[in-house]
Each structure stands twice: as C-alpha cells, then as structure tokens.
Design a protein around this motif. Structure first.
Motif, PDB file in Angstrom:
ATOM      1  N   TYR A  56       0.840  -1.191   0.000  1.00 42.61           N
ATOM      2  CA  TYR A  56       0.000   0.000   0.000  1.00 42.61           C
ATOM      3  C   TYR A  56       0.882   1.251   0.000  1.00 42.61           C
ATOM      4  O   TYR A  56       1.396   1.681   1.034  1.00 42.61           O
ATOM      5  CB  TYR A  56      -0.938  -0.009   1.212  1.00 42.61           C
ATOM      6  N   ASN A  58       1.566   5.086  -2.622  1.00 54.61           N
ATOM      7  CA  ASN A  58       1.118   5.818  -3.810  1.00 54.61           C
ATOM      8  C   ASN A  58       2.087   5.568  -4.961  1.00 54.61           C
ATOM      9  O   ASN A  58       3.121   4.899  -4.789  1.00 54.61           O
ATOM     10  CB  ASN A  58       0.945   7.318  -3.505  1.00 54.61           C
ATOM     11  N   TYR A  81      -0.633  -1.477 -10.494  1.00 53.99           N
ATOM     12  CA  TYR A  81      -0.893  -0.417  -9.525  1.00 53.99           C
ATOM     13  C   TYR A  81      -2.330   0.042  -9.683  1.00 53.99           C
ATOM     14  O   TYR A  81      -2.786   0.341 -10.789  1.00 53.99           O
ATOM     15  CB  TYR A  81       0.061   0.759  -9.741  1.00 53.99           C
ATOM     16  N   LEU A  82      -3.054   0.077  -8.563  1.00 55.77           N
ATOM     17  CA  LEU A  82      -4.454   0.520  -8.535  1.00 55.77           C
ATOM     18  C   LEU A  82      -4.492   1.921  -7.926  1.00 55.77           C
ATOM     19  O   LEU A  82      -4.430   2.069  -6.701  1.00 55.77           O
ATOM     20  CB  LEU A  82      -5.300  -0.454  -7.710  1.00 55.77           C
ATOM     21  N   LEU A  84      -6.767   4.250  -7.405  1.00 53.60           N
ATOM     22  CA  LEU A  84      -7.844   4.638  -6.497  1.00 53.60           C
ATOM     23  C   LEU A  84      -7.642   4.069  -5.100  1.00 53.60           C
ATOM     24  O   LEU A  84      -8.127   4.627  -4.113  1.00 53.60           O
ATOM     25  CB  LEU A  84      -9.197   4.192  -7.068  1.00 53.60           C
ATOM     26  N   GLU A  85      -6.920   2.948  -5.001  1.00 52.05           N
ATOM     27  CA  GLU A  85      -6.654   2.330  -3.698  1.00 52.05           C
ATOM     28  C   GLU A  85      -5.227   2.579  -3.218  1.00 52.05           C
ATOM     29  O   GLU A  85      -4.882   2.218  -2.090  1.00 52.05           O
ATOM     30  CB  GLU A  85      -6.894   0.819  -3.773  1.00 52.05           C
ATOM     31  N   GLU A  86      -4.397   3.183  -4.072  1.00 45.97           N
ATOM     32  CA  GLU A  86      -2.964   3.337  -3.799  1.00 45.97           C
ATOM     33  C   GLU A  86      -2.385   1.995  -3.361  1.00 45.97           C
ATOM     34  O   GLU A  86      -1.774   1.851  -2.308  1.00 45.97           O
ATOM     35  CB  GLU A  86      -2.712   4.429  -2.757  1.00 45.97           C
ATOM     36  N   LYS A  87      -2.550   1.028  -4.245  1.00 45.08           N
ATOM     37  CA  LYS A  87      -2.216  -0.365  -3.932  1.00 45.08           C
ATOM     38  C   LYS A  87      -1.435  -0.992  -5.089  1.00 45.08           C
ATOM     39  O   LYS A  87      -1.832  -0.878  -6.249  1.00 45.08           O
ATOM     40  CB  LYS A  87      -3.518  -1.137  -3.680  1.00 45.08           C
ATOM     41  N   TRP A  88      -0.310  -1.640  -4.755  1.00 42.20           N
ATOM     42  CA  TRP A  88       0.503  -2.367  -5.718  1.00 42.20           C
ATOM     43  C   TRP A  88       0.287  -3.865  -5.515  1.00 42.20           C
ATOM     44  O   TRP A  88       0.404  -4.374  -4.398  1.00 42.20           O
ATOM     45  CB  TRP A  88       1.984  -2.049  -5.527  1.00 42.20           C
ATOM     46  N   LYS A 122     -12.810  -5.835 -11.783  1.00 44.97           N
ATOM     47  CA  LYS A 122     -13.193  -5.088 -10.589  1.00 44.97           C
ATOM     48  C   LYS A 122     -12.701  -3.640 -10.575  1.00 44.97           C
ATOM     49  O   LYS A 122     -13.120  -2.858  -9.715  1.00 44.97           O
ATOM     50  CB  LYS A 122     -12.652  -5.796  -9.340  1.00 44.97           C
ATOM     51  N   ASN A 123     -11.787  -3.291 -11.484  1.00 50.43           N
ATOM     52  CA  ASN A 123     -11.161  -1.963 -11.430  1.00 50.43           C
ATOM     53  C   ASN A 123     -11.209  -1.293 -12.804  1.00 50.43           C
ATOM     54  O   ASN A 123     -10.915  -1.917 -13.822  1.00 50.43           O
ATOM     55  CB  ASN A 123      -9.702  -2.084 -10.988  1.00 50.43           C
TER      56      ASN A 123
END
Length: 310
Positions: A56, A58, A81-82, A84-88, A122-123
């Motif tokens: 998690y 940015n 990398y997502l 909107l969730e700041e998730k790798w 989902k994204n």
C-alpha cells in the motif's frame, strides 16, 4: 536489392523468434497460480510462487522503490498499480534471470493473466508496471569472449557498451508490446470506459506505452502473424534510431580525432589531446535525447510511447 533482401530476412527472423517465444508465454499463462496474498512494507522482487505481495503506497513512492530494485535484481518483476486504492499487486510469476539460449540472451517473467483478468473486472483504472534491471549477462559474456581471444575490452569500450545497453533497456521489447496489446484488448472487453496503461522502470527513467482508441480497432481481431508483423515493424524503426544515436557518437569521436591528427603538434601533446577526446564527457552518448527520438519513432496513431527521465 541487397538491402531489401536483408530487410526481408531480418523481418522473417524477428517474426519467427517473436512468434515462438510469445506463443510459449501465452500457452503457459492460461491457468491461474493459487497463491496467498501477503502484505509487505515495500516493493520486492519475489521469486517465491507460493504467495503474491501486496503493497500500500502511492505511485511516486512505489516508483522510488522500483528504482532501487533495478540495480539489485537479476530478474524482471511485474505489478499492477491501482491508483484509487494506492495499492501495488504483484502479478509476475516464475521469473527467470537472463539466460543464454543458443546465441540469444533471454529474460522472462510470466504474467498471472487469470488473476489480472479478475483485477480488470473489478477496477476501471490499472497501471501495469515492470522493471528492466541494469544487470547484463550479455555484456559480461561479450567481455569474457574478448578476453579469451586476447583482445580484452578497454574501459572506454565497456562504458560505451553499458551506456548503449542501459539506453535500450528504456525501450519496450516486442514481447512487452505484445503483452500490452493482448491485455489492453482484454481489459476493454470488460471495461469499455476504463483506463489501462503500461510502464517500464529502467535506469534512465519511466517509459509509458499504451493503445489509442484507433489502436484498439487497428489491432482487434488480428491473427498472430498480423499482430507480430505490426509490432516488429514498429520495433525495427525504434532500433534504427537507437543505432543512429551510437553512430553519431562514434562520428564525433572520429571527427575530432581526425582534426587533431591534421594539426601540427608535438607527438606527446597530440597523444594527450587524443586521450582527452576519448574521455571528453561532451562526446558521450546523450541518453535522454536518443531515447526520446527512438520512442517517438515507435509512436503512431495506434500506439503511444513516451519517456520521462527521473
């Protein structure tokens, strides 16, 4: 006529090799690897297929960590990398370090495509990132061969070869483009209004490449041979511009050396001047201009490639 024949032969070899390795990669990516998710504090190169890493952070924080990985890793690794969730999320599996196969030097990382497709469903916004490490088995092999025949590479030759290698690492490979096109078309089937882009983290900066709306139509429904030919032709243009950058560098060295040879001066003074020419930082390969020209040559109405230095 000879140029045309050589071009046809080169294209045929490109098509054969790309087709072979791309088909093998696609055939191996059909079944999702069952792996547990493991949340970790920082991005790592994970060659353990028992789990996938989740981080998690940015985008800027993640890119900063990727920069440190390219100097230490001998394998390529890949993440989604997502924003909107700041998730790798790690999606690379069964990575293989650079290996010599016959006369080819191959680096391979498979993508967990079924898992990627679940993320696509989902994204609406995905950034697919992977690293191009700075380690080069090819360069080490080249240096070894020169030593074995009694002609070891000089320090300046090694520096130049490494600079050219690092410059080329900024470019997406034929396999990179093939994966991007396949996965982009798969993504837009699920998310027609979504956004997906691909990025390479290399020594000099970030290279981003993606399909335009025209590109989605242009590549949709292509057979393997048609897709391969389009990709290979784009890459050949890029490699041509990369080769021109090296040639311009060598021309500068030759031009200045020739001028010094025509000037009347003491032999020791001339030797010092020639040595200074060979070590002149102003005559070194200028990577950013060269990379930008190469990626601009690859870009067209269907595919956009941009380079941003760190």
């Amino acid at each position: 006529v000879m140029f045309k024949i050589t071009s046809i032969i080169t294209l045929s070899v490109y098509l054969f090799l790309f087709s072979f390795f791309y088909r093998v990669a696609v055939a191996q990516e059909k079944h999702e690897q069952k792996r547990e998710d493991k949340v970790v504090r920082k991005l790592v190169v994970n060659n353990d297929n028992k789990y996938r890493t989740i981080i998690y952070k940015n985008e800027d924080e993640g890119i900063a960590e990727l920069r440190s990985l390219i100097d230490t890793s001998r394998i390529e690794e890949c993440w989604i990398y997502l924003p909107l969730e700041e998730k790798w999320v790690e999606i690379g599996i069964e990575a293989v370090p650079e290996t010599k196969v016959d006369d080819l030097f191959i680096t391979k990382v498979r993508l967990d495509v079924p898992f990627m497709e679940r993320l696509m469903a989902k994204n609406n916004f995905l950034i697919v990132c992977h690293i191009h490490p700075t380690y080069s088995l090819f360069l080490k092999h080249q240096m070894k061969e020169c030593r074995e025949i009694g002609q070891p590479m000089k320090e300046k030759e090694i520096e130049k070869a490494r600079a050219v290698f690092l410059m080329k690492r900024a470019y997406p490979s034929e396999q990179d483009l093939g994966n991007m096109i396949e996965n982009t078309l798969a993504f837009f089937k699920r998310n027609p209004n979504g956004n997906i882009t691909f990025k390479i983290c290399s020594h000099y900066g970030i290279t981003e490449y993606y399909l335009t709306k025209e590109g989605e139509i242009y590549f949709l429904g292509d057979s393997y041979p048609d897709l391969f030919e389009k990709i290979v032709m784009m890459c050949m243009e890029m490699h041509h511009h990369a080769a021109l950058a090296v040639e311009k560098y060598e021309q500068k060295i030759r031009k200045k050396a020739n001028v010094l040879n025509r000037i009347k001066m003491h032999s020791k003074q001339k030797k010092r001047s020639l040595l200074k020419t060979n070590n002149d930082s102003r005559l070194e390969i200028e990577p950013f201009t060269s990379i930008n020209k190469a990626v601009e040559a690859m870009s067209n109405d269907y595919l956009k490639v941009t380079f941003t230095p760190y």
